[in-house]
Design a protein around this motif. Structure first.
Motif, PDB file in Angstrom:
ATOM      1  N   VAL A 133       0.212  -7.959   1.376  1.00 13.94           N
ATOM      2  CA  VAL A 133       0.040  -8.904   0.081  1.00 13.94           C
ATOM      3  C   VAL A 133      -1.753  -9.591   0.429  1.00 13.94           C
ATOM      4  CG1 VAL A 133       0.388 -10.707  -1.272  1.00 13.94           C
ATOM      5  CG2 VAL A 133       2.217  -8.978  -0.697  1.00 13.94           C
ATOM      6  N   ASN A 134      -1.474 -10.161   1.882  1.00 11.80           N
ATOM      7  CA  ASN A 134      -2.863 -10.845   1.912  1.00 11.80           C
ATOM      8  C   ASN A 134      -4.062  -9.980   2.073  1.00 11.80           C
ATOM      9  OD1 ASN A 134      -1.118 -13.085   2.103  1.00 11.80           O
ATOM     10  ND2 ASN A 134      -0.917 -13.176   4.444  1.00 11.80           N
ATOM     11  N   CYS A 135      -3.833  -8.866   2.753  1.00 13.04           N
ATOM     12  CA  CYS A 135      -5.054  -8.096   3.104  1.00 13.04           C
ATOM     13  C   CYS A 135      -5.373  -7.114   2.102  1.00 13.04           C
ATOM     14  CB  CYS A 135      -5.109  -7.274   4.430  1.00 13.04           C
ATOM     15  SG  CYS A 135      -3.713  -5.931   4.193  1.00 13.04           S
ATOM     16  N   ALA A 194       0.793  -1.116   0.083  1.00 14.24           N
ATOM     17  CA  ALA A 194       0.007   0.045   0.011  1.00 14.24           C
ATOM     18  C   ALA A 194       0.708   1.278  -0.005  1.00 14.24           C
ATOM     19  CB  ALA A 194      -0.765   0.239   1.281  1.00 14.24           C
ATOM     20  N   TYR A 195       1.932   1.142   0.697  1.00 15.17           N
ATOM     21  CA  TYR A 195       2.964   2.316   0.888  1.00 15.17           C
ATOM     22  C   TYR A 195       3.478   2.725  -0.723  1.00 15.17           C
ATOM     23  CZ  TYR A 195       6.707   5.532   1.803  1.00 15.17           C
ATOM     24  OH  TYR A 195       7.863   6.318   2.042  1.00 15.17           O
ATOM     25  N   THR A 196       4.014   1.595  -1.178  1.00 13.76           N
ATOM     26  CA  THR A 196       4.509   1.806  -2.493  1.00 13.76           C
ATOM     27  C   THR A 196       3.647   2.206  -3.512  1.00 13.76           C
ATOM     28  OG1 THR A 196       5.727  -0.417  -1.969  1.00 13.76           O
ATOM     29  CG2 THR A 196       6.049   0.571  -4.245  1.00 13.76           C
ATOM     30  N   LYS A 197       2.511   1.891  -3.568  1.00 14.30           N
ATOM     31  CA  LYS A 197       1.265   2.214  -4.243  1.00 14.30           C
ATOM     32  C   LYS A 197       1.155   3.908  -4.266  1.00 14.30           C
ATOM     33  CE  LYS A 197      -1.226  -2.237  -4.417  1.00 14.30           C
ATOM     34  NZ  LYS A 197      -2.142  -2.776  -3.741  1.00 14.30           N
ATOM     35  N   ASP A 217      -0.628  11.801   2.928  1.00 19.82           N
ATOM     36  CA  ASP A 217      -1.164  12.520   4.355  1.00 19.82           C
ATOM     37  C   ASP A 217      -0.192  11.999   5.470  1.00 19.82           C
ATOM     38  OD1 ASP A 217      -2.927  14.265   3.088  1.00 19.82           O
ATOM     39  OD2 ASP A 217      -4.351  12.865   3.096  1.00 19.82           O
ATOM     40  N   GLY A 218      -0.222  12.735   6.715  1.00 22.12           N
ATOM     41  CA  GLY A 218       0.230  12.227   7.610  1.00 22.12           C
ATOM     42  C   GLY A 218       1.691  12.283   7.811  1.00 22.12           C
ATOM     43  N   GLU A 219       2.374  11.906   9.021  1.00 24.05           N
ATOM     44  CA  GLU A 219       3.701  11.929   9.248  1.00 24.05           C
ATOM     45  C   GLU A 219       4.171  10.526   9.273  1.00 24.05           C
ATOM     46  OE1 GLU A 219       5.779  14.462  10.932  1.00 24.05           O
ATOM     47  OE2 GLU A 219       4.532  15.698   9.651  1.00 24.05           O
ATOM     48  N   PRO A 220       5.367  10.031   9.195  1.00 22.16           N
ATOM     49  CA  PRO A 220       5.972   8.749   9.377  1.00 22.16           C
ATOM     50  C   PRO A 220       6.081   8.692  10.977  1.00 22.16           C
ATOM     51  CG  PRO A 220       7.660  10.291   8.498  1.00 22.16           C
ATOM     52  CD  PRO A 220       6.551  11.105   8.509  1.00 22.16           C
ATOM     53  N   PRO A 221       5.981   7.413  11.367  1.00 22.80           N
ATOM     54  CA  PRO A 221       5.831   7.285  12.791  1.00 22.80           C
ATOM     55  C   PRO A 221       7.072   7.462  13.359  1.00 22.80           C
ATOM     56  CG  PRO A 221       5.987   5.015  11.720  1.00 22.80           C
ATOM     57  CD  PRO A 221       5.583   6.012  10.537  1.00 22.80           C
ATOM     58  N   PRO A 263      -1.457   3.707  10.541  1.00 19.48           N
ATOM     59  CA  PRO A 263      -2.337   4.913  10.611  1.00 19.48           C
ATOM     60  C   PRO A 263      -2.444   5.885   9.068  1.00 19.48           C
ATOM     61  CG  PRO A 263      -0.218   4.764  12.211  1.00 19.48           C
ATOM     62  CD  PRO A 263      -0.233   3.701  10.986  1.00 19.48           C
ATOM     63  N   ARG A 264      -1.593   5.581   8.234  1.00 15.89           N
ATOM     64  CA  ARG A 264      -1.851   6.485   7.197  1.00 15.89           C
ATOM     65  C   ARG A 264      -2.292   5.793   6.134  1.00 15.89           C
ATOM     66  NH1 ARG A 264       4.235   8.532   6.329  1.00 15.89           N
ATOM     67  NH2 ARG A 264       3.269  10.154   5.045  1.00 15.89           N
ATOM     68  N   CYS A 265      -2.402   4.317   6.146  1.00 15.75           N
ATOM     69  CA  CYS A 265      -3.215   3.676   4.983  1.00 15.75           C
ATOM     70  C   CYS A 265      -4.411   3.883   4.751  1.00 15.75           C
ATOM     71  CB  CYS A 265      -3.007   2.156   5.609  1.00 15.75           C
ATOM     72  SG  CYS A 265      -3.398   0.998   4.229  1.00 15.75           S
ATOM     73  N   PRO A 266      -4.708   4.220   3.407  1.00 16.51           N
ATOM     74  CA  PRO A 266      -6.065   4.262   3.016  1.00 16.51           C
ATOM     75  C   PRO A 266      -7.081   3.524   3.086  1.00 16.51           C
ATOM     76  CG  PRO A 266      -4.597   3.911   1.105  1.00 16.51           C
ATOM     77  CD  PRO A 266      -3.760   4.266   2.290  1.00 16.51           C
ATOM     78  N   ASP A 267      -7.012   2.161   3.099  1.00 15.65           N
ATOM     79  CA  ASP A 267      -7.815   1.080   3.490  1.00 15.65           C
ATOM     80  C   ASP A 267      -7.264  -0.140   4.140  1.00 15.65           C
ATOM     81  OD1 ASP A 267      -8.470  -0.138  -0.171  1.00 15.65           O
ATOM     82  OD2 ASP A 267      -6.589   0.426   1.244  1.00 15.65           O
ATOM     83  N   PRO A 268      -6.934   0.097   5.381  1.00  8.90           N
ATOM     84  CA  PRO A 268      -6.435  -1.010   6.126  1.00  8.90           C
ATOM     85  C   PRO A 268      -7.531  -1.875   6.420  1.00  8.90           C
ATOM     86  CG  PRO A 268      -6.825   0.954   7.615  1.00  8.90           C
ATOM     87  CD  PRO A 268      -7.112   1.495   6.238  1.00  8.90           C
ATOM     88  N   SER A 269      -7.229  -3.406   6.496  1.00 11.55           N
ATOM     89  CA  SER A 269      -8.140  -4.226   7.127  1.00 11.55           C
ATOM     90  C   SER A 269      -8.286  -4.385   8.528  1.00 11.55           C
ATOM     91  CB  SER A 269      -7.507  -5.562   6.323  1.00 11.55           C
ATOM     92  OG  SER A 269      -6.425  -6.292   7.046  1.00 11.55           O
TER      93      SER A 269
END
Ligand SMILES: Nc1ncnc2c1ncn2[C@@H]1O[C@H](COP(=O)(O)OP(=O)(O)OP(=O)(O)O)[C@@H](O)[C@H]1O
Ligand code: SF4
Ligand SMILES: [Mg+2]
Lengths: 323, 363
Positions: free
Chosen positions: A320-322, A248-251, A271-275, A288-294
């Motif tokens: 990959v799984n989620c 998701a981050y690479t995308k 958006d957001g800051e790296p942790p 925390p920054r992922c657009p659609d976390p499972s």
């Protein structure tokens, strides 16, 4: 092709008053002979930390808790200082981030390069060394007269070219370039990038190219790794990652960059800051920054691990799984 | 009415002056002329280096007195300054390099102590201990008068000779250092430098054991012996400033990127310390060092008083206390000129040390 550098499960943290900064977590990658390897990620994700650890030049508060770095089958982790001195520059050299300050202001450019050659090839005569430098200057597009100049008499671009000549002065097998073009204007940046590419192909060098700019990585490298919060989240052939990103981050990183490859897309801001890396993270650091976390992503049940998807293309298994 | 001048003159020189003699004295010193003319005369004479005659040592001129005293002061303080600079710089460099170690803490504390100690008290304590209690060194004076009773020459001859010797040795050493810079292999460069040092030692041995110098050797040795304690004491006080300053500037320099680059190049630790870090940290240290040179003469007042060293400092102090006005004026003017020269030297050495301030002569 032969493996030049094999990094295996490298873990490094900085000890600070606020706690341990986990800057490099379980990093593994391999650089082959003549290959150009890219390392990309946001500011503060630990790219420079990886680079300095490769030369064992990390700062005093850094601790390598585990892992190995094999340079042509020599283990660098735990090597004595005097042995490391022989390896540095002779086998592996680096162009540091902010290489403009790499020059000692009171010593002539030529002398600073000669000093490195002298250290590793004490048998050379002065004339041989001068010829060597002159040859390198020709490759990077500098005049011989630069040798007798002091650093303050050179422009930023010239200094940067000279730094590249310096990095090549002892014929290393692998060169690390840590954002070598920051602080240069765009035109010069482009020239320097072309120069590096040319030199790398000309000499058949292995190159580790570090940048926060994925567009530059696309231009410069054969294989690449994407880093986030001290870990590699995706790794593989550059073309494969660009056409088929899996994490998701690479995308998001690709979407937030003005069209590198393929059709024009609508730009998406990251958006957001790296942790904060203090005291480590559990689960997916990007959640925390992922657009659609499972669901599994956010409750931190996931086990972070790279799995191979296609030949040579690795990505974080949970993503990959989620995703 | 030039009363104050005449007052001191008559007071020190000739208590009961007959009127015609008084008139004569006025004429000698040009005090019968109108004020404006006197000022003019004074300015012209100043630039001619003519300060008149000393009141106290009458037939002698202030310039003669300075010429006699200056070598003694220069000899003592140039040795002190060279020794203090080198030890200070070396210690500061090592301190910065070993930051955080136990030895660093202790040496830093010692340096701060010697930097802040009340100097006259410290000097007297050292004098008491080494001169009186242990009896290792002479207390006061710069020579044993009984030794010099039948000496065929004056002490300033020996002093100038010693100064010349020290200067020539340093120049030779510097020349050898510069000449060997072109040698590419580090080990042979080191060997050649070492050989040149040995050659200089042998050369000086022969110098002091032949001809004129042989006859003068015991006298020079006497002076050198008298110098040990003052040099030691002043060095202890003076080195600390250089050491602490070197430590601070070098700790800054060690954070610079080019130090990291030097390490990445595989350069040896010692070479990084000396060639990269210390060399760049040198500039502010040299600046402050030049300022100490400027204060050699005024600074020598205290030291020379404590060690009864009859140099410029004592001359200055006596001239002021005893109202020997021509001498005082000449001495103060000299201090001023000396400061100007020192600053000139500072500027020249900057351009040698830091290429960024070097002015290109060609376009
Ligand atoms: N000497 C140090 N002591 C403590 N923390 C450090 C030290 N050096 C770096 N860090 C921290 O380690 C993390 C990684 O830093 P690093 O310099 O490797 O990032 P980077 O990816 O190179 O970033 P950039 O793109 O800005 O250069 C950061 O959070 C940084 O604050
Ligand atoms: S693992 Fe989950 S939270 Fe992390 S990047 Fe992938 S989808 Fe997003
Ligand atoms: Mg960085």
């Amino acid at each position: 092709m032969k493996d030049i550098l094999v990094v295996d499960n490298l873990n490094m943290h900085y000890e600070t008053l606020e706690g341990n900064v986990m800057a490099v977590n379980n990093v593994s990658f391999t650089v082959k002979e003549g290959e150009s390897f890219g390392l990309v990620g946001e500011s503060g994700c630990g790219k420079s930390s990886v680079a300095s650890t490769l030369l064992q030049l990390q700062s005093d508060n850094a601790v390598i808790s585990s892992g190995s770095i094999l340079l042509e089958n020599q283990e660098l982790v735990g090597m004595s200082e005097s042995e490391l001195r022989k390896v540095r520059w002779n086998d592996i050299s680096i162009v540091f981030q902010g290489a403009m300050n790499a020059w000692n202001p009171v010593i002539k450019i030529g002398e600073q390069i000669r000093e490195a050659i002298r250290e590793h090839h004490p048998e050379n005569t002065k004339k041989e060394n001068t010829e060597k430098i002159s040859e390198l200057f020709k490759i990077v597009g500098l005049e011989d007269s630069i040798m007798d100049r002091f650093p303050h008499e050179l422009s930023g671009g010239m200094k940067q070219r000279a730094v590249i000549a310096l990095a090549l002065s002892c014929d290393p097998k692998i060169v690390i370039a840590d954002e070598p073009t920051t602080a240069l204007d765009v035109v010069i940046q482009d020239q320097i990038l072309k120069e590096i590419k040319k030199v790398q192909e000309l000499l058949g060098l292995s190159l580790i190219y570090i940048s926060h700019d994925i567009a530059v990585i696309a231009e410069m490298t054969d294989n690449m790794a994407v880093m986030y919060a001290g870990s590699i989240v995706e790794m593989g052939p550059t073309s494969s990652i660009f056409t088929n990103p899996r994490h998701a981050y690479t995308k998001l990183l690709l979407e937030s960059t003005p069209s590198v490859v393929g059709e024009k897309k609508k730009l998406r801001a990251l958006d957001g800051e790296p942790p904060s890396l203090i005291n480590g993270l559990s689960g997916c650091a990007f959640s925390p920054r992922c657009p659609d976390p499972s669901e599994d992503c956010s409750n931190g049940k996931l086990d972070m691990k790279l799995i191979e998807l296609e030949t040579g293309h690795w990505a974080d298994q949970c993503c990959v799984n989620c995703g | 009415m030039p009363f104050p001048v005449m007052h001191s003159l008559t007071y020190f020189l000739i208590p009961n002056l007959p009127p015609d003699a008084y008139q004569k004295v006025l004429e000698t010193y040009g005090l019968d002329k109108p004020l404006f003319e006197r000022v003019q005369l004074y300015v012209v004479n100043f630039f001619k280096g003519d300060f008149g005659y000393s009141y106290k040592y009458f037939p002698k001129t202030p310039i003669e007195l300075i010429a006699e005293r200056l070598p003694r002061t220069l000899m003592l303080f140039s040795v002190v300054n060279i020794v203090a600079f080198y030890t200070g710089f070396f210690i500061g460099k090592v301190l910065a390099w070993r930051r955080g170690s136990k030895s660093e803490t202790w040496i830093t504390i010692t340096s701060v102590f010697s930097y802040t100690v009340f100097y006259p008290w410290f000097a007297l304590m050292m004098l008491w201990f080494f001169g009186y209690k242990m009896g290792w060194f002479p207390i006061g004076k710069f020579l044993y008068p009984e030794k010099w009773y039948d000496a065929p020459f004056d002490s300033d001859v020996i002093f100038s000779m010693m100064i010349k010797f020290v200067v020539i040795i340093s120049l030779l050493q510097f020349a050898a250092y510069t000449a060997t810079r072109g040698i590419e292999a580090l080990s042979s460069r080191r060997n050649v430098r070492f050989a040149s040092l040995i050659a200089i030692f042998i050369g000086s041995y022969f110098y002091w054991n032949t001809g004129e110098a042989l006859a003068r050797k015991p006298y020079a040795a006497d002076i050198a012996y008298h110098m040990i304690l003052p040099v030691l004491v002043v060095t202890i006080v003076a080195f600390a400033g250089t050491a602490l300053l070197t430590r601070t500037t070098m700790m800054e320099v060690l954070k610079e990127d080019y130090i990291l680059t030097a390490r990445a190049k595989g350069i040896s630790q010692k070479r990084i310390r000396d060639r990269h870090a210390a060399r760049t940290a040198l500039l502010p240290v040299v600046t402050s060092f030049i300022f100490t040179i400027v204060t050699i003469i005024d600074g020598s007042v205290l030291t020379e008083q404590i060690f009864s060293w009859p140099g410029m400092g004592q001359l200055l102090l006596q001239a002021v206390l005893e109202e020997d006005i021509p001498v005082a004026m000449a001495a103060f003017s000299f201090v001023g000129v000396f400061a100007l020269i020192a600053h000139l030297i500072a500027d020249i050495s900057y351009s040698y040390l830091d290429p960024r301030i070097r002015v290109k002569s060609q376009g």
